[in-house]
Design a protein around this motif. Structure first.
Motif, mmCIF file in Angstrom:
data_model
loop_
_atom_site.group_PDB
_atom_site.id
_atom_site.type_symbol
_atom_site.label_atom_id
_atom_site.label_comp_id
_atom_site.label_asym_id
_atom_site.label_seq_id
_atom_site.Cartn_x
_atom_site.Cartn_y
_atom_site.Cartn_z
ATOM 1 N N MET A 54 4.273 4.470 -4.680
ATOM 2 C CA MET A 54 2.942 5.061 -4.674
ATOM 3 C C MET A 54 2.896 6.189 -3.670
ATOM 4 O O MET A 54 3.398 6.055 -2.575
ATOM 5 N N SER A 55 2.238 7.283 -4.023
ATOM 6 C CA SER A 55 2.206 8.437 -3.143
ATOM 7 C C SER A 55 1.127 8.302 -2.095
ATOM 8 O O SER A 55 0.348 7.360 -2.073
ATOM 9 N N LEU A 56 1.032 9.339 -1.267
ATOM 10 C CA LEU A 56 0.226 9.266 -0.064
ATOM 11 C C LEU A 56 -1.250 9.087 -0.324
ATOM 12 O O LEU A 56 -1.944 8.395 0.406
ATOM 13 N N SER A 57 -1.802 9.770 -1.327
ATOM 14 C CA SER A 57 -3.234 9.736 -1.543
ATOM 15 C C SER A 57 -3.656 8.679 -2.549
ATOM 16 O O SER A 57 -4.726 8.740 -3.106
ATOM 17 N N ALA A 58 -2.821 7.683 -2.777
ATOM 18 C CA ALA A 58 -3.118 6.693 -3.798
ATOM 19 C C ALA A 58 -4.364 5.895 -3.489
ATOM 20 O O ALA A 58 -5.169 5.618 -4.372
ATOM 21 N N SER A 59 -4.551 5.479 -2.255
ATOM 22 C CA SER A 59 -5.714 4.680 -1.925
ATOM 23 C C SER A 59 -6.993 5.488 -2.034
ATOM 24 O O SER A 59 -8.050 4.966 -2.366
ATOM 25 N N ALA A 60 -6.911 6.802 -1.743
ATOM 26 C CA ALA A 60 -8.088 7.641 -1.917
ATOM 27 C C ALA A 60 -8.479 7.711 -3.383
ATOM 28 O O ALA A 60 -9.659 7.708 -3.736
ATOM 29 N N MET A 61 -7.508 7.778 -4.259
ATOM 30 C CA MET A 61 -7.787 7.824 -5.677
ATOM 31 C C MET A 61 -8.327 6.498 -6.164
ATOM 32 O O MET A 61 -9.190 6.455 -7.044
ATOM 33 N N ALA A 62 -7.828 5.420 -5.589
ATOM 34 C CA ALA A 62 -8.298 4.113 -6.012
ATOM 35 C C ALA A 62 -9.776 3.960 -5.747
ATOM 36 O O ALA A 62 -10.504 3.329 -6.502
ATOM 37 N N SER A 63 -10.261 4.546 -4.640
ATOM 38 C CA SER A 63 -11.662 4.424 -4.302
ATOM 39 C C SER A 63 -12.551 5.219 -5.238
ATOM 40 O O SER A 63 -13.703 4.897 -5.458
ATOM 41 N N SER A 64 -12.007 6.299 -5.806
ATOM 42 C CA SER A 64 -12.822 7.136 -6.673
ATOM 43 C C SER A 64 -12.778 6.663 -8.116
ATOM 44 O O SER A 64 -13.717 6.882 -8.869
ATOM 45 N N GLY A 65 -11.647 6.046 -8.504
ATOM 46 C CA GLY A 65 -11.507 5.579 -9.859
ATOM 47 C C GLY A 65 -11.214 6.667 -10.866
ATOM 48 O O GLY A 65 -11.067 6.421 -12.048
ATOM 49 N N ALA A 66 -11.147 7.945 -10.438
ATOM 50 C CA ALA A 66 -10.902 9.050 -11.364
ATOM 51 C C ALA A 66 -9.846 9.947 -10.800
ATOM 52 O O ALA A 66 -10.075 10.660 -9.836
ATOM 53 N N GLU A 107 -1.717 -3.388 1.683
ATOM 54 C CA GLU A 107 -1.223 -2.017 1.785
ATOM 55 C C GLU A 107 -0.478 -1.802 3.098
ATOM 56 O O GLU A 107 0.587 -1.172 3.129
ATOM 57 N N VAL A 108 -1.009 -2.324 4.175
ATOM 58 C CA VAL A 108 -0.366 -2.169 5.488
ATOM 59 C C VAL A 108 0.982 -2.888 5.505
ATOM 60 O O VAL A 108 1.981 -2.353 6.004
ATOM 61 N N THR A 109 1.025 -4.093 4.954
ATOM 62 C CA THR A 109 2.278 -4.844 4.914
ATOM 63 C C THR A 109 3.332 -4.100 4.114
ATOM 64 O O THR A 109 4.504 -4.020 4.510
ATOM 65 N N GLU A 110 2.939 -3.524 2.984
ATOM 66 C CA GLU A 110 3.879 -2.756 2.181
ATOM 67 C C GLU A 110 4.341 -1.510 2.925
ATOM 68 O O GLU A 110 5.522 -1.144 2.860
ATOM 69 N N ASP A 111 3.421 -0.825 3.619
ATOM 70 C CA ASP A 111 3.809 0.357 4.390
ATOM 71 C C ASP A 111 4.883 0.010 5.410
ATOM 72 O O ASP A 111 5.877 0.735 5.567
ATOM 73 N N VAL A 112 4.683 -1.096 6.123
ATOM 74 C CA VAL A 112 5.626 -1.487 7.175
ATOM 75 C C VAL A 112 6.953 -1.951 6.573
ATOM 76 O O VAL A 112 8.038 -1.508 6.989
ATOM 77 N N LEU A 113 6.900 -2.834 5.574
ATOM 78 C CA LEU A 113 8.120 -3.400 4.998
ATOM 79 C C LEU A 113 8.923 -2.352 4.233
ATOM 80 O O LEU A 113 10.116 -2.146 4.492
ATOM 81 N N TYR A 114 8.275 -1.664 3.304
ATOM 82 C CA TYR A 114 8.991 -0.706 2.466
ATOM 83 C C TYR A 114 9.332 0.566 3.238
ATOM 84 O O TYR A 114 10.356 1.205 2.966
ATOM 85 N N GLY A 115 8.508 0.918 4.205
ATOM 86 C CA GLY A 115 8.852 2.050 5.071
ATOM 87 C C GLY A 115 10.082 1.761 5.906
ATOM 88 O O GLY A 115 10.924 2.635 6.121
ATOM 89 N N LEU A 138 9.582 1.208 -4.446
ATOM 90 C CA LEU A 138 9.282 -0.164 -4.043
ATOM 91 C C LEU A 138 7.784 -0.453 -4.167
ATOM 92 O O LEU A 138 7.383 -1.526 -4.630
ATOM 93 N N LYS A 139 6.957 0.517 -3.749
ATOM 94 C CA LYS A 139 5.511 0.308 -3.832
ATOM 95 C C LYS A 139 5.052 0.164 -5.283
ATOM 96 O O LYS A 139 4.138 -0.606 -5.594
ATOM 97 N N THR A 140 5.688 0.915 -6.173
ATOM 98 C CA THR A 140 5.269 0.909 -7.572
ATOM 99 C C THR A 140 5.785 -0.315 -8.328
ATOM 100 O O THR A 140 5.039 -0.966 -9.065
ATOM 101 N N HIS A 141 7.077 -0.646 -8.133
ATOM 102 C CA HIS A 141 7.715 -1.669 -8.947
ATOM 103 C C HIS A 141 7.729 -3.059 -8.301
ATOM 104 O O HIS A 141 7.956 -4.052 -8.998
ATOM 105 N N PHE A 142 7.514 -3.134 -6.990
ATOM 106 C CA PHE A 142 7.526 -4.427 -6.312
ATOM 107 C C PHE A 142 6.293 -4.599 -5.418
ATOM 108 O O PHE A 142 6.412 -4.812 -4.216
#
Length: 349
Positions: free
Chosen positions: A1-13, A33-41, A342-346
């Motif tokens: 997932m790219s950087l602005s994914a959570s911003a897009m999730a909030s807008s839904g569009a 999201e934080v756990t994935e950032d730390v683990l996958y990062g 990793l964020k997308t597939h796992f």
């Protein structure tokens, strides 16, 4: 997932222009999201460090050549040759244990603080909660991330640089690669603490701050900018072929093809390393120098800058720049590809 994914999730569009990102199927918990950032990062950072470390060793050795002694290396190729002749290829990986920990900490921190930067923009009211972040905002969150990560990174880089660089011989001349003392990270930690206390681990902090704040703005912002341009290119081509609205919507949200992901990550890494390389050179010299300024104090950032300019002019600030920019392309490409993959597939939830 790219950087602005959570911003897009909030807008839904999804917006192709403002947020070239993968859209999650549903809003996700912040803790996940934080756990994935730390683990996958961390995973992405370790892989990237294995790719780049031999080139980083050469870069640091070129940067850290003392200003009061004859130059040891004629350039990157000569430095590679001397180092491999002295210790073999594995010698270029000397001291990698601390940088591997540092790479995991650095990369996970970069993604984590970048997320906090985006949240800060929303909480402060600078960016509306219900719209995707703009590209200028994403460049800012990159700088925000780099600024805070620099404080974690400076002690690790100081230890790494001291391990990578040959010291001086008893006669006061610079040791060649074949005379490098094989020092362990814990030995360097004890030495720094004994000589300078806790503050000594942040020697060179200003250089790291400049490099990370400016470089990470280019790293995150450049990656998103390249991603946006590739998405526009793909959508234009699809429209020429009269693709259906469903396919166009898919192109605006799905991950890019692997070759486009690789080019986006590579261009981001090259921008990061080239734009603020002089600050990194000064920082490396500060962290490896055994010379002192007036009154027996350690040289400051400005002291080291003046000494380097007096010795070698502008060219001195770019020693090792070519090899650094070259190694950053595959390293950065893999970091983003591994992290996004990793964020997308796992996903953890």
């Amino acid at each position: 997932m790219s950087l602005s994914a959570s911003a897009m999730a909030s807008s839904g569009a999804p917006s192709v222009l403002a947020a070239p990102s993968v859209v999650p199927a549903k809003p996700r918990a912040a803790a996940t999201e934080v756990t994935e950032d730390v683990l996958y990062g961390s995973i992405a950072g370790v892989i990237g460090k294995y790719i780049e470390y031999p080139f980083d060793t050469v870069k640091v050795r070129l940067q850290a050549q003392p200003d009061h002694l004859p130059q040891l290396y004629r350039g990157p190729i000569d430095c590679f040759r001397q180092s491999i002749h002295a210790d073999g290829l594995l010698g270029l990986y000397r001291g990698i244990s601390a940088p591997l920990v540092g790479a995991a900490l650095e990369t996970s921190s970069l993604f984590l603080f970048e997320r906090l930067g985006r949240d800060t923009l929303v909480w402060s009211g600078f960016c509306p909660r219900d719209v995707p972040l703009s590209l200028p905002a994403l460049w800012f969150t990159g700088a925000f991330s780099g600024m805070f990560t620099s404080f974690l990174l400076t002690p690790i880089e100081l230890i790494k640089c001291k391990i990578q660089v040959p010291g001086e011989t008893a006669s006061g001349t610079a040791a060649s690669a074949s005379a490098t003392v094989h020092r362990r990270p814990l030995e360097v930690v004890r030495e720094v603490y004994r000589q300078e206390g806790i503050r000594g681990f942040w020697h060179g902090q200003l250089g790291t701050l400049i490099r990370e704040a400016g470089g990470c703005a280019a790293w995150f912002g450049g990656k998103e900018t390249s991603t946006m341009l590739f998405r526009e290119y793909n959508i234009r081509n699809a429209k020429k072929q009269q693709a259906s609205p469903e396919i166009l919507a898919k192109l605006s949200s799905d991950q890019l093809p692997l070759w486009q992901q690789a080019l986006s990550g590579a261009s981001a890494g090259m921008s990061y390393n080239f734009l603020f390389f002089p600050a990194d050179t000064v920082k490396s010299r500060m962290q490896t120098s055994t010379s002192y300024g007036p009154g027996g104090t350690r040289r400051t950032f400005m002291d080291e800058t003046r000494m380097l300019y007096k010795q070698a002019g502008i060219r001195g600030f770019y020693r090792g720049c070519g090899v650094t920019v070259a190694r950053s392309a595959p390293s950065s490409a893999f970091i983003f590809m591994v992290f996004d993959g990793l964020k997308t597939h796992f996903p953890l939830a």
